[in-house]
Scaffold this motif. Sequence first.
Motif, PDB file in Angstrom:
ATOM      1  N   HIS A 199       0.856  -1.192   0.000  1.00 26.98           N
ATOM      2  CA  HIS A 199       0.000   0.000   0.000  1.00 26.98           C
ATOM      3  C   HIS A 199       0.879   1.225   0.000  1.00 26.98           C
ATOM      4  O   HIS A 199       1.770   1.347   0.831  1.00 26.98           O
ATOM      5  CB  HIS A 199      -0.890   0.030   1.252  1.00 26.98           C
ATOM      6  CG  HIS A 199      -1.954  -1.025   1.219  1.00 26.98           C
ATOM      7  ND1 HIS A 199      -2.689  -1.364   2.322  1.00 26.98           N
ATOM      8  CD2 HIS A 199      -2.397  -1.818   0.218  1.00 26.98           C
ATOM      9  CE1 HIS A 199      -3.550  -2.329   1.999  1.00 26.98           C
ATOM     10  NE2 HIS A 199      -3.381  -2.625   0.723  1.00 26.98           N
ATOM     11  N   GLN A 200       0.650   2.134  -0.958  1.00 24.70           N
ATOM     12  CA  GLN A 200       1.441   3.362  -0.991  1.00 24.70           C
ATOM     13  C   GLN A 200       0.534   4.538  -0.676  1.00 24.70           C
ATOM     14  O   GLN A 200      -0.203   5.017  -1.536  1.00 24.70           O
ATOM     15  CB  GLN A 200       2.093   3.517  -2.371  1.00 24.70           C
ATOM     16  CG  GLN A 200       3.002   2.329  -2.702  1.00 24.70           C
ATOM     17  CD  GLN A 200       3.452   2.334  -4.157  1.00 24.70           C
ATOM     18  OE1 GLN A 200       2.954   3.090  -4.978  1.00 24.70           O
ATOM     19  NE2 GLN A 200       4.411   1.469  -4.470  1.00 24.70           N
ATOM     20  N   LYS A 201       0.600   4.949   0.605  1.00 28.18           N
ATOM     21  CA  LYS A 201      -0.262   6.033   1.062  1.00 28.18           C
ATOM     22  C   LYS A 201       0.121   7.341   0.380  1.00 28.18           C
ATOM     23  O   LYS A 201       1.304   7.590   0.173  1.00 28.18           O
ATOM     24  CB  LYS A 201      -0.076   6.225   2.580  1.00 28.18           C
ATOM     25  CG  LYS A 201      -0.994   5.357   3.393  1.00 28.18           C
ATOM     26  CD  LYS A 201      -0.928   5.785   4.848  1.00 28.18           C
ATOM     27  CE  LYS A 201      -1.104   4.530   5.694  1.00 28.18           C
ATOM     28  NZ  LYS A 201      -0.660   4.705   7.064  1.00 28.18           N
ATOM     29  N   PRO A 202      -0.882   8.191   0.098  1.00 27.94           N
ATOM     30  CA  PRO A 202      -0.540   9.492  -0.490  1.00 27.94           C
ATOM     31  C   PRO A 202       0.165  10.361   0.545  1.00 27.94           C
ATOM     32  O   PRO A 202      -0.132  10.278   1.736  1.00 27.94           O
ATOM     33  CB  PRO A 202      -1.909  10.077  -0.851  1.00 27.94           C
ATOM     34  CG  PRO A 202      -2.894   9.363   0.004  1.00 27.94           C
ATOM     35  CD  PRO A 202      -2.329   8.009   0.286  1.00 27.94           C
ATOM     36  N   ARG A 203       1.133  11.185   0.076  1.00 29.56           N
ATOM     37  CA  ARG A 203       1.826  12.060   1.010  1.00 29.56           C
ATOM     38  C   ARG A 203       1.110  13.400   1.147  1.00 29.56           C
ATOM     39  O   ARG A 203       1.339  14.134   2.075  1.00 29.56           O
ATOM     40  CB  ARG A 203       3.288  12.241   0.569  1.00 29.56           C
ATOM     41  CG  ARG A 203       4.215  11.307   1.361  1.00 29.56           C
ATOM     42  CD  ARG A 203       5.604  11.243   0.749  1.00 29.56           C
ATOM     43  NE  ARG A 203       5.675  10.193  -0.267  1.00 29.56           N
ATOM     44  CZ  ARG A 203       6.202  10.367  -1.461  1.00 29.56           C
ATOM     45  NH1 ARG A 203       6.679  11.527  -1.823  1.00 29.56           N
ATOM     46  NH2 ARG A 203       6.248   9.363  -2.307  1.00 29.56           N
ATOM     47  N   SER A 204       0.250  13.689   0.195  1.00 28.06           N
ATOM     48  CA  SER A 204      -0.603  14.888   0.322  1.00 28.06           C
ATOM     49  C   SER A 204      -1.976  14.530  -0.236  1.00 28.06           C
ATOM     50  O   SER A 204      -2.110  13.553  -0.969  1.00 28.06           O
ATOM     51  CB  SER A 204       0.005  16.049  -0.466  1.00 28.06           C
ATOM     52  OG  SER A 204      -0.267  15.869  -1.847  1.00 28.06           O
ATOM     53  N   PRO A 205      -2.996  15.310   0.129  1.00 23.80           N
ATOM     54  CA  PRO A 205      -4.364  14.976  -0.307  1.00 23.80           C
ATOM     55  C   PRO A 205      -4.518  15.005  -1.836  1.00 23.80           C
ATOM     56  O   PRO A 205      -5.434  14.395  -2.375  1.00 23.80           O
ATOM     57  CB  PRO A 205      -5.227  16.055   0.343  1.00 23.80           C
ATOM     58  CG  PRO A 205      -4.384  16.693   1.386  1.00 23.80           C
ATOM     59  CD  PRO A 205      -2.968  16.485   0.998  1.00 23.80           C
TER      60      PRO A 205
END
Length: 691
Positions: free
Chosen positions: A72-78
Motif C-alpha cells: 500500500h502506498q499512502k498518499p503524502r498529500s491529499p
Amino acid sequence: MRPEILFPLYAPVTTLKGVGARVAPLLEKLAGPIVRDVLFLAPHSLVRRRPATVNTAIEGEVQTFTVEIDEHQKPRSPQQPWKIRTFDGSGFLTLVYFGSFGHAVAEKNPVGAKRIVSGKVERFGSEWQISHPDYLVAPDKADEIPEVETVYPATAGLPARTVRKLALQALTQAADLPEWQDPAWLAKGGFPTWKEALERLHAPVNEADLLPIAPHIRRLAYDELLAHQLAMAQRKADRRAEPADKIAPGPKAAAIVADLPFKLTGAQDRALADVRHDFAQGERMSRLLQGDVGSGKTVVAMLAIADVAAAGAQSALMAPTEILARQHYETLAAPLAAHGITTVLLTGRDKGAARAEKLRALASGAAQVAIGTHALFQNEVHFQSLQLAVVDEQHRFGVAQRQLLQAKGRSVHLLAMSATPIPRTLELTVYGDLDVSRIDEKPPGRTPVATRAAPMTRVDEVEARLREAVAGGAQAFWICPLVSESELVDLKAAEQRAIELRATIGDGVGLVHGKMTGPEKDAVMADFADNRIKVLVATTVVEVGVNVPNATIMVIEQAERFGLAQLHQLRGRVGRGRRESSCVLLYDPPLSETAQKRLDILRRTDDGFQIAETDLELRGGGDALGLRQSGFPDYVFADPFAHRDLIAAAGDDARLIIGRDPELTSERGKALRVLQELFDWRASSPLKDAG
Ligand code: ADP
Ligand code: MG
C-alpha cells in the motif's frame, strides 16, 4: 385509457431499486422520467475483458489479472492518489485511486490477499497501472466479472455500470405484450417478438447486435415508426371526417393568372390542382406546399386565396416575421385588388384607429384577405367567415399558434408552406399527417448562384473583393454560425467580424443576431432591404424567406458546421434579382473527406431536394441537427437513414390498418393501441393535432 399491462413501464423511475433523490434527476436527464425510458436506453458498445498477465498487458485494453496485493502506498498529500501495488508473478501492476476512498479500498484489500482485478490498462512511465479498476474482487467472487460487458450511455454522477443495472432492472418490468405486428411480416423478416427484441437489446451477443441492421433493432425501430405513422394516419382521418364547405375554382383566379407577367410552371399548376381537388371534397384540407426558396409558392397561395374570395369567404396568410408579412402584402395586395379582393396587413405595429379600422374590415367581411404576423391570431381579431389559413414557413410556428388562427373560423382549410427540402424517404416521418405537394421545378430564367469554397486563411481576399463589389453597388450577407457552447462567444465573433468589415468597407455594415428583439431585428432587416445597409452580418438564419433582390453576395463562415439544407437555404437568399450572384463558403481547414463532399454538392447543384438526399446519404442520418430543425422526430430506435425502407413500409401499413379498422377495435387493433401507448406519439409530433 392506458392498458394495465403497461402500468409498470409507466411508473416513475424512482420505483426502480437504487433510484433515489440523487440518481432520479440524473436518470431523467439521461433517459426520461419513467421506467419505459430506462428500458429503451440501449447500450452503445461492448467491452470484452480478456484475462491477461502483466508481461502480456496491452495498453488501452480492458483486461483482467489475477494478482496478490504487494504494497500500500499512502498518499503524502491529499492531492496524491492512493496506490496499491500488486504482483502476478510476471510483473507489477499498480492500482490507482484518486479522492478520499482509496483508504477504504486499501483496508478491504490487505497486503498478501489474492485478488482478481479488471479495468483499462495504462502505462505510467515504466509502470503498468489501472486507475479506478472496474472490478477488484476475491477469487471466489470471480464470476461477478462478466467477460463481455455492455456499455451504456452515462452522465456525470451516473456511471455506465449503474445505468446498465437499472436498464436490466427495467427489463424485468416489461411484460410479454400481445403481438401487434403482422405475423407474416414478422416471419418474413426473421423478427423476434417485442420482448425478445428488448432482451437482445440489453444482452447483445456481439458487435453486430448493436448495429441498426440487427433484426431485433429493426423490429423495435419498426414498432416505433408504425406507432408514429398510426398516430399521423389517425389525425389525417379525423381531419377528413370534419365537413368543410366546398370551394369551386373561381373566375377571379383565372383573371389573376391572365394578369401575371409569367406563365405558371408545371409544378405550380400541379400544386394548384391539388389544392382545388381538396377544396372540392367537402372535407377539411391539410396540405403542405413544399418547395425550395424561389420556387414560387406564393403565387399558388394567392390563387387559392382568390378561389376562396370568389366563393364569398375569407383567407388569412400568416408569416413568421413582420418583414415577411409586409413583403407578402406588397406582392399580393395589388393583383388581388385588381379583381375586387381587398387585403389588409395586420402586424404588431398596427395601433389605434388604423388597427381598429382593419379589424372592422375583417369582422364585417369588407376585407377578404388578412396578411400578417402573430398579430393575426390575437383575441381581438374576428373574421366574418374565415375558410383558409395559409401558414408560410410553417415550422416557425407552434402547433398552438396555428390552431388559434384556424379557430377563427369553422372548419378552416390549412395550406402550409415550407422551404426546407426534406428527402423523399423522410417526408412521411415529418409530414405524414399532411398531404404534400412538391414544387420541384423552378421558374425559368434563373441564373444559378456561382458557388465556391475557400479556406478561412483567404478571408482577407474575400473581404477585399467584397469591398469592390459593394463599391459597385452590390449588397451582401455575411453569416457567422453559432458554434461554441456559449452564445456569447459566438456573438463576440460576429461583432468582431462586423468591426473588421467596417474597417475595410466603411459604414453600411449592419449586424443582426438571435439576442435581438423582434422589432430590433426587423429594423435592421428593413435597413438592409432598403439598401441603407450594404453588408449584413448575421449570426443565425434570421429571415429564411426574406427577399432582397439587390443582395447578390452570400459569404458563410465555417460553412462546414452547417447542415447542407441550411447552407442551401442561406444561399437561396441571393440570386433573386437579374444580376449574377455568388456564394463563398469559408471553411476551417483541413476539411474531412465527407465535409469536402458536402460542400462539393452545393457547387454542383441548386436542387434542394437533391441536396437534402445527398446530405442524408453522406451523414448516414447520424447528425440529428439538420434533420431536427426540419421537424424530424426524436426517435429512440429508428434511424432516418438505416431504417428508411421501414419508414415507407410503416406508412403503408398504417394507412391499411386505419382504413380497415379506424377505431382499432379488432384483436390486432387492440394490440396496436398498446403499441401506441408504449411509444406515446401524441406527445411529440411536429404537427400534432394541427388543423
Ligand atoms: P417562394 O417559393 O420562395 O415563396 P416566391 O413565391 O417568393 O417563392 O417566388 C419567387 C419569385 O419568383 C417571385 O418574384 C415570383 O414573382 C417569381 N415567380 C413565381 N412563379 C413564377 C413563374 N412561374 N415564372 C416566373 N417567375 C415566377
Ligand atoms: Mg416564400
